[in-house]
Design a protein around this motif. Structure first.
Motif, PDB file in Angstrom:
ATOM      1  N   ASP A   1      35.832  33.866  28.464  1.00  0.00           N
ATOM      2  CA  ASP A   1      36.816  32.514  28.243  1.00  0.00           C
ATOM      3  C   ASP A   1      37.831  32.801  27.304  1.00  0.00           C
ATOM      4  N   CYS A   2      38.315  34.192  27.221  1.00  0.00           N
ATOM      5  CA  CYS A   2      39.264  34.375  26.373  1.00  0.00           C
ATOM      6  C   CYS A   2      40.687  34.350  27.196  1.00  0.00           C
TER       7      CYS A   2
ATOM      8  N   PRO B   1      37.021  28.391  31.441  1.00  0.00           N
ATOM      9  CA  PRO B   1      36.641  27.487  30.328  1.00  0.00           C
ATOM     10  C   PRO B   1      35.596  27.895  29.857  1.00  0.00           C
ATOM     11  N   TYR B   2      35.556  27.470  28.360  1.00  0.00           N
ATOM     12  CA  TYR B   2      34.472  27.568  27.226  1.00  0.00           C
ATOM     13  C   TYR B   2      33.209  27.446  27.798  1.00  0.00           C
TER      14      TYR B   2
ATOM     15  N   GLY C   1      31.474  30.222  29.257  1.00  0.00           N
ATOM     16  CA  GLY C   1      30.955  31.227  28.018  1.00  0.00           C
ATOM     17  C   GLY C   1      29.746  30.705  27.584  1.00  0.00           C
ATOM     18  N   VAL C   2      29.314  29.281  27.096  1.00  0.00           N
ATOM     19  CA  VAL C   2      28.331  28.793  26.842  1.00  0.00           C
ATOM     20  C   VAL C   2      27.022  29.060  27.325  1.00  0.00           C
TER      21      VAL C   2
ATOM     22  N   HIS D   1      33.903  37.244  19.204  1.00  0.00           N
ATOM     23  CA  HIS D   1      34.549  35.949  19.874  1.00  0.00           C
ATOM     24  C   HIS D   1      34.974  35.124  18.756  1.00  0.00           C
TER      25      HIS D   1
ATOM     26  N   SER E   1      38.764  34.167  18.169  1.00  0.00           N
ATOM     27  CA  SER E   1      39.370  32.542  18.046  1.00  0.00           C
ATOM     28  C   SER E   1      40.149  32.276  16.741  1.00  0.00           C
TER      29      SER E   1
ATOM     30  N   GLU F   1      33.112  27.148  15.665  1.00  0.00           N
ATOM     31  CA  GLU F   1      32.571  27.746  16.810  1.00  0.00           C
ATOM     32  C   GLU F   1      31.189  28.499  16.742  1.00  0.00           C
TER      33      GLU F   1
ATOM     34  N   ALA G   1      29.982  21.593  25.015  1.00  0.00           N
ATOM     35  CA  ALA G   1      30.993  22.454  25.487  1.00  0.00           C
ATOM     36  C   ALA G   1      32.136  22.011  26.366  1.00  0.00           C
TER      37      ALA G   1
ATOM     38  N   ASP H   1      36.225  21.914  25.588  1.00  0.00           N
ATOM     39  CA  ASP H   1      37.291  22.243  26.629  1.00  0.00           C
ATOM     40  C   ASP H   1      38.302  20.988  26.862  1.00  0.00           C
TER      41      ASP H   1
ATOM     42  N   ASN I   1      40.676  21.093  23.567  1.00  0.00           N
ATOM     43  CA  ASN I   1      41.446  22.503  23.526  1.00  0.00           C
ATOM     44  C   ASN I   1      42.492  22.484  24.803  1.00  0.00           C
TER      45      ASN I   1
END
Length: 586
Positions: free
Chosen positions: A93-94, A104-105, A108-109, A130, A134, A292, A366, A370, A373
């Motif tokens: 998700d970077c 999207p984050y 990653g979660v 990570h 961030s 985070e 999460a 998203d 952000n």
């Protein structure tokens, strides 16, 4: 040795049937259809099951070893880390501008839950990186981003955060690490940091430390703290590695758990560092990483509960002990399996209902991150700011409780190392402590987050619950088992908030003495909302999965959610019972 089964069906249900992510207006979510998310999660689950879980017990047994200034990680860790890097998992998700995959984050979660459940200590190396990524991505200069982020996204270089000092934990205003300005714009960092997870290890070419320090002459207390990039190896202008920086690992802490992660004492002896952002504004930058990390720690609490529950369920099905009181259920054997007994069912249902509700809470959180952000949704930002201490505190407190319950299913065998249950308990215990101990999370929730923006965000949460109940009032299948208990629990939460408003101004101790109870009360209401949403989605299907989901949800609403009344009673008892004794009386 405990095995691990990725909860793919349940994740798919939450993502698509409950959150309906592909219908969201959040940028990038329209691409997250079932086929796409299934492919990602299936591959991530295979890594968790086949690569990470088999290294978990070995990592616990071997731990990390400091030899001549170098930390050796347990057998199998390097190969597993290489596999994650090669597959691009560390940058899922970077930012694509720095080599990430740009998902999207929330993805990653979901992946992070599985990897943390399979091997929590191992997953911390990438997880901390990570977080450092961030912080630099949000607050670093263009030059800093170009220098560090591509290698951190790929985890060729890993990252850490350095806050705590021997005399200074939560109260960062007391920190002593100094940053002396140099003529070339860099700083010389001198001081000692402790409890630095992944502070030194042998799995990456460089380690990028983010270090809090004070520039001489700055303001006193937390207003004088700055944040610095302090690499293990200095980086040349062409991106190659230069000289070793003046920093070292003094020792590895001997810990209760997470033995596979190197928790280091880090010594900075005039090490070269580079300021991130503005002087004396370091906490703002560090809290990007901390917030985070708090979501990630909530994920760890849930993950250990998942792994322990799976082991307990397998054991309860196989272990023969006693006969069912209602009649023999295994006539061909000398006894019935443990799972026939109501008290074993109770503890397994406690675990299952918490895990599935907690997973929905985590993935919903999460999605809020998203929205904040990616869509710049200020309401989502405010709501997740309110909920972050609940994610961290409630999921880790209850997650630890669930690992203990899972261990209890094994009886005496749960206390014996060869069964692996003690590792889940020991590993889960740290999640209640680091990244802000849970008592501090509760104080943050009650002391700051409730009143943030005039109480706008907690009122928005109450309206969300109220609207869900109203919109589904005609749903007979939901009303009795879900909506009525949710309404009662929400009223308990509102009553607790009202108590704080009426009494906290006169005596702040009345609010703070009830802060942990309020955090748990809030957590139960959130899980009640999650279970109500899941029940609504489950009613649209008729498979065994959907029927089991409804039964599990009804259990939570009937057996767990009433705890809100207990927490409210404690809160309304005020500070007097808590503060009755003089300090000398303890």
């Amino acid at each position: 040795m405990a095995s691990y089964t990725p909860p793919l069906r349940d994740m798919e249900f939450v993502l698509h049937d409950v959150l309906k992510i592909e219908q969201s207006e959040t940028p990038g979510y329209s691409e997250l259809d079932r086929d796409f998310t299934s492919a990602i999660l299936d591959e991530a689950g295979k890594i968790a099951r086949d690569v990470l879980a088999p290294t978990n017990a070995k990592g616990d047994e071997q731990g990390c070893v400091l030899e001549n200034g170098v930390v050796r990680t347990p057998d199998g860790f390097q190969d597993a880390f290489d596999l994650l890097r090669e597959g691009g998992w560390t940058g899922l998700d970077c930012d694509p501008d720095f080599g990430g995959q740009g998902m999207p984050y929330i993805m990653g979660v979901a992946v992070g839950e599985m990897h943390s459940a399979a091997n929590m200590a191992f997953n911390m190396y990438a997880g901390l990186t990570h977080g450092a990524y961030s912080a630099i991505h949000t607050h670093g200069s263009d030059e800093q981003k170009a220098t560090y982020l591509p290698k951190m996204v790929s985890c060729e270089w890993t990252g850490t955060m350095n806050l705590t000092e021997p005399h200074c934990g939560t109260d960062l205003g007391l920190l002593r690490t100094k940053a002396e300005p140099q003529d070339d714009g860099s700083f010389k960092i001198t001081g000692q940091k402790i409890f630095i997870s992944a502070g030194e290890h042998d799995m990456s070419d460089n380690i990028i430390h983010l270090v809090l320090a004070k520039i001489p002459g700055g303001p006193e207390g937390v207003k004088g703290i700055s944040l610095f990039i302090v690499p293990k190896f200095l980086v040349n202008e062409d991106g190659s590695l230069g000289d070793r920086n003046a920093l070292s690992c003094g020792k590895i802490e001997e810990k209760m758990g997470i033995h596979g992660n190197s928790t280091c004492v880090m010594n900075y002896d005039g090490a070269t560092g580079y300021l991130i952002g503005e002087e004396h504004k370091g906490l703002r930058a560090m809290f990007t990483m901390m917030n985070e990390a708090r979501i990630g720690v909530g994920l760890q609490g849930l993950g250990q509960a998942v792994a322990a529950y799976q082991a307990a369920t397998d054991y309860a099905r196989d272990r023969l002990q006693g006969r069912a009181v209602t009649g023999t259920e295994n006539p061909d054997g000398p006894a019935d399996p443990l799972i026939v007994h109501p008290d074993i069912r109770r503890t397994l249902m406690d675990q299952k209902s918490f895990i599935e509700g907690g997973r929905a809470f985590l993935l919903w959180s999460a999605s809020l991150i998203d929205a904040a952000n990616l869509a710049r949704d200020e309401d989502a930002h405010g709501l997740i700011s309110l909920l972050t201490p609940v994610v961290k505190g409630f999921l880790t407190d209850r997650g630890f409780d669930m690992t203990v319950q899972a261990q209890q299913v094994f009886g005496g065998h749960g206390y014996i190392e060869e069964w692996g249950m003690s590792q889940f308990v020991r590993d889960a215990r740290i999640a209640m402590i680091y990244e802000g101990a849970n008592g501090v999370q509760a104080l943050d929730l009650v002391g700051r987050k409730l009143a943030q923006d005039g109480g706008k965000h907690v009122m928005a949460f109450f309206e969300m619950v109220k609207a869900f109940i109203k919109d589904n009032a005609d749903n007979e299948d939901l009303r009795t088992g879900f909506l009525e208990p949710l309404k009662a629990a929400s009223k308990d939460l509102q009553a607790a908030g009202m108590y704080f408003m009426q009494n906290g101004m006169k005596n702040p101790n009345h609010a703070l003495a009830g802060s942990s109870d309020f955090m748990h009360l809030f957590g139960h209401v959130v899980l009640g909302l999650m279970w109500s949403r899941m029940a609504k989605a489950a009613l649209e299907g008729d498979s065994d999965f959907h029927k089991n989901k409804l039964a599990t949800g009804r259990y939570y609403m009937a057996r767990q959610l009433p705890a809100t009344k207990m927490h409210l009673a404690r809160i309304e008892s005020g500070a007097d019972p808590v503060m009755a004794l003089d300090a000398e009386a303890f």
